[in-house]
Design a protein around this motif. Sequence first.
Motif, mmCIF file in Angstrom:
data_model
loop_
_atom_site.group_PDB
_atom_site.id
_atom_site.type_symbol
_atom_site.label_atom_id
_atom_site.label_comp_id
_atom_site.label_asym_id
_atom_site.label_seq_id
_atom_site.Cartn_x
_atom_site.Cartn_y
_atom_site.Cartn_z
ATOM 1 N N ASP A 75 0.823 -1.218 0.000
ATOM 2 C CA ASP A 75 0.000 0.000 0.000
ATOM 3 C C ASP A 75 0.856 1.266 0.000
ATOM 4 O O ASP A 75 0.424 2.307 -0.489
ATOM 5 C CB ASP A 75 -0.923 0.029 1.221
ATOM 6 C CG ASP A 75 -1.975 -1.071 1.164
ATOM 7 O OD1 ASP A 75 -2.198 -1.604 0.057
ATOM 8 O OD2 ASP A 75 -2.545 -1.403 2.214
ATOM 9 N N VAL A 76 2.036 1.182 0.615
ATOM 10 C CA VAL A 76 2.956 2.314 0.616
ATOM 11 C C VAL A 76 4.148 1.902 -0.239
ATOM 12 O O VAL A 76 4.782 0.883 0.031
ATOM 13 C CB VAL A 76 3.420 2.663 2.051
ATOM 14 C CG1 VAL A 76 4.426 3.813 2.022
ATOM 15 C CG2 VAL A 76 2.222 3.011 2.922
ATOM 16 N N THR A 77 4.429 2.659 -1.278
ATOM 17 C CA THR A 77 5.464 2.237 -2.233
ATOM 18 C C THR A 77 6.608 3.243 -2.330
ATOM 19 O O THR A 77 7.454 3.137 -3.207
ATOM 20 C CB THR A 77 4.851 2.019 -3.637
ATOM 21 O OG1 THR A 77 4.213 3.229 -4.042
ATOM 22 C CG2 THR A 77 3.849 0.892 -3.627
ATOM 23 N N ASN A 78 6.638 4.215 -1.420
ATOM 24 C CA ASN A 78 7.816 5.085 -1.385
ATOM 25 C C ASN A 78 8.504 4.986 -0.026
ATOM 26 O O ASN A 78 7.855 4.844 1.016
ATOM 27 C CB ASN A 78 7.476 6.546 -1.728
ATOM 28 C CG ASN A 78 6.368 7.092 -0.881
ATOM 29 O OD1 ASN A 78 5.307 6.489 -0.777
ATOM 30 N ND2 ASN A 78 6.617 8.224 -0.248
ATOM 31 N N CYS A 79 9.829 5.017 -0.082
ATOM 32 C CA CYS A 79 10.640 4.892 1.125
ATOM 33 C C CYS A 79 10.659 6.239 1.848
ATOM 34 O O CYS A 79 10.982 7.263 1.247
ATOM 35 C CB CYS A 79 12.057 4.471 0.750
ATOM 36 S SG CYS A 79 13.195 4.465 2.157
ATOM 37 N N GLU A 80 10.300 6.220 3.126
ATOM 38 C CA GLU A 80 10.256 7.474 3.888
ATOM 39 C C GLU A 80 11.647 7.948 4.283
ATOM 40 O O GLU A 80 11.797 9.031 4.824
ATOM 41 C CB GLU A 80 9.388 7.295 5.146
ATOM 42 C CG GLU A 80 7.900 7.199 4.835
ATOM 43 C CD GLU A 80 7.063 6.886 6.060
ATOM 44 O OE1 GLU A 80 7.415 7.360 7.170
ATOM 45 O OE2 GLU A 80 6.069 6.154 5.925
ATOM 46 N N ASP A 88 4.555 6.392 15.381
ATOM 47 C CA ASP A 88 3.824 5.618 14.388
ATOM 48 C C ASP A 88 4.789 4.782 13.548
ATOM 49 O O ASP A 88 5.956 5.133 13.410
ATOM 50 C CB ASP A 88 3.054 6.554 13.458
ATOM 51 C CG ASP A 88 1.911 7.258 14.187
ATOM 52 O OD1 ASP A 88 1.363 6.647 15.126
ATOM 53 O OD2 ASP A 88 1.595 8.408 13.827
ATOM 54 N N PRO A 89 4.283 3.685 12.977
ATOM 55 C CA PRO A 89 5.124 2.889 12.078
ATOM 56 C C PRO A 89 5.589 3.727 10.889
ATOM 57 O O PRO A 89 4.880 4.627 10.438
ATOM 58 C CB PRO A 89 4.183 1.776 11.615
ATOM 59 C CG PRO A 89 3.119 1.698 12.644
ATOM 60 C CD PRO A 89 2.937 3.105 13.138
ATOM 61 N N ILE A 90 6.778 3.426 10.408
ATOM 62 C CA ILE A 90 7.318 4.099 9.238
ATOM 63 C C ILE A 90 7.560 3.065 8.141
ATOM 64 O O ILE A 90 7.609 1.858 8.424
ATOM 65 C CB ILE A 90 8.635 4.849 9.571
ATOM 66 C CG1 ILE A 90 9.649 3.889 10.213
ATOM 67 C CG2 ILE A 90 8.358 6.028 10.507
ATOM 68 C CD1 ILE A 90 11.008 4.535 10.443
ATOM 69 N N HIS A 91 7.689 3.548 6.917
ATOM 70 C CA HIS A 91 7.842 2.652 5.761
ATOM 71 C C HIS A 91 9.167 2.929 5.074
ATOM 72 O O HIS A 91 9.398 4.044 4.613
ATOM 73 C CB HIS A 91 6.681 2.865 4.793
ATOM 74 C CG HIS A 91 5.345 2.534 5.384
ATOM 75 N ND1 HIS A 91 4.654 3.420 6.176
ATOM 76 C CD2 HIS A 91 4.608 1.401 5.330
ATOM 77 C CE1 HIS A 91 3.529 2.841 6.580
ATOM 78 N NE2 HIS A 91 3.476 1.622 6.078
ATOM 79 N N TYR A 92 10.009 1.916 5.026
ATOM 80 C CA TYR A 92 11.308 2.031 4.377
ATOM 81 C C TYR A 92 11.422 0.956 3.301
ATOM 82 O O TYR A 92 10.858 -0.128 3.442
ATOM 83 C CB TYR A 92 12.448 1.783 5.392
ATOM 84 C CG TYR A 92 12.834 2.952 6.271
ATOM 85 C CD1 TYR A 92 12.054 4.102 6.357
ATOM 86 C CD2 TYR A 92 14.007 2.887 7.024
ATOM 87 C CE1 TYR A 92 12.432 5.158 7.188
ATOM 88 C CE2 TYR A 92 14.389 3.931 7.860
ATOM 89 C CZ TYR A 92 13.592 5.068 7.934
ATOM 90 O OH TYR A 92 13.968 6.099 8.762
ATOM 91 N N GLY A 93 12.184 1.262 2.265
ATOM 92 C CA GLY A 93 12.581 0.221 1.335
ATOM 93 C C GLY A 93 13.491 -0.769 2.056
ATOM 94 O O GLY A 93 14.025 -0.471 3.135
ATOM 95 N N THR A 94 13.675 -1.949 1.474
ATOM 96 C CA THR A 94 14.476 -2.988 2.129
ATOM 97 C C THR A 94 15.899 -2.513 2.415
ATOM 98 O O THR A 94 16.427 -2.744 3.507
ATOM 99 C CB THR A 94 14.529 -4.249 1.245
ATOM 100 O OG1 THR A 94 13.187 -4.607 0.891
ATOM 101 C CG2 THR A 94 15.173 -5.404 1.973
ATOM 102 N N GLY A 95 16.492 -1.829 1.447
ATOM 103 C CA GLY A 95 17.874 -1.376 1.617
ATOM 104 C C GLY A 95 18.000 -0.383 2.758
ATOM 105 O O GLY A 95 18.908 -0.497 3.605
ATOM 106 N N CYS A 96 17.110 0.600 2.811
ATOM 107 C CA CYS A 96 17.162 1.592 3.890
ATOM 108 C C CYS A 96 16.845 0.950 5.238
ATOM 109 O O CYS A 96 17.412 1.333 6.262
ATOM 110 C CB CYS A 96 16.198 2.748 3.604
ATOM 111 S SG CYS A 96 16.807 3.853 2.305
#
Length: 180
Positions: free
Chosen positions: A19-24, A49-57
């Motif tokens: 649902d979230v596709t950009n790395c914060e 709150d939860p944050i959304h990161y790409g796998t690398g970050c």
Amino acid sequence: MTGTDTKAPAFRILGTTGDVTNCEHCHRRGLRKTVILLPLDEDGAADGDPIHYGTGCAATALRTTSYKIRTAARAADIQATIARRTEQRDRAAWALPRLEDFRANLARRMAAGDDADTVATAHANRLGSAVWRYAPELREQAEAEAREAYAVGGLDAVLALYDRHIATAGRLSRLDPVIY
Ligand SMILES: [Zn+2]
């Protein structure tokens, strides 16, 4: 400076989402999925709150490898699925005896020759309240179906609708949350 300054920031990996596709963190866009990270304070309690990161970050933030992040995220996704299915099963198990009671009540009132319109109205509400227990989003639909069934096929059709919901709740209540 203390030794804690070299510790990786603490996060709990909650799983992944599409649902979230950009790395914060680096603001890269168009990722297939992101890892959901819950920031933790030094006592290990949720800190924001939860944050959304790409796998690398996420790997950089947790000072580990992308492979370990993916493995942990997959395990968290499986746990979340099991938890959701366990809740669904428990709700269905709760609703099932109520659906059976309500069905028996309907059969009794039909046998007693009670006013059909009154019985149908009461049972649209009852069916909705029972369905709400295992599928809250289906409550209004179940009530509408009960009214529709009565309009088309009388109380016999409402009884048949109970049978359908009893079958569904029965199936859900026997689900093994771990096998999917
Ligand atoms: Zn990033």
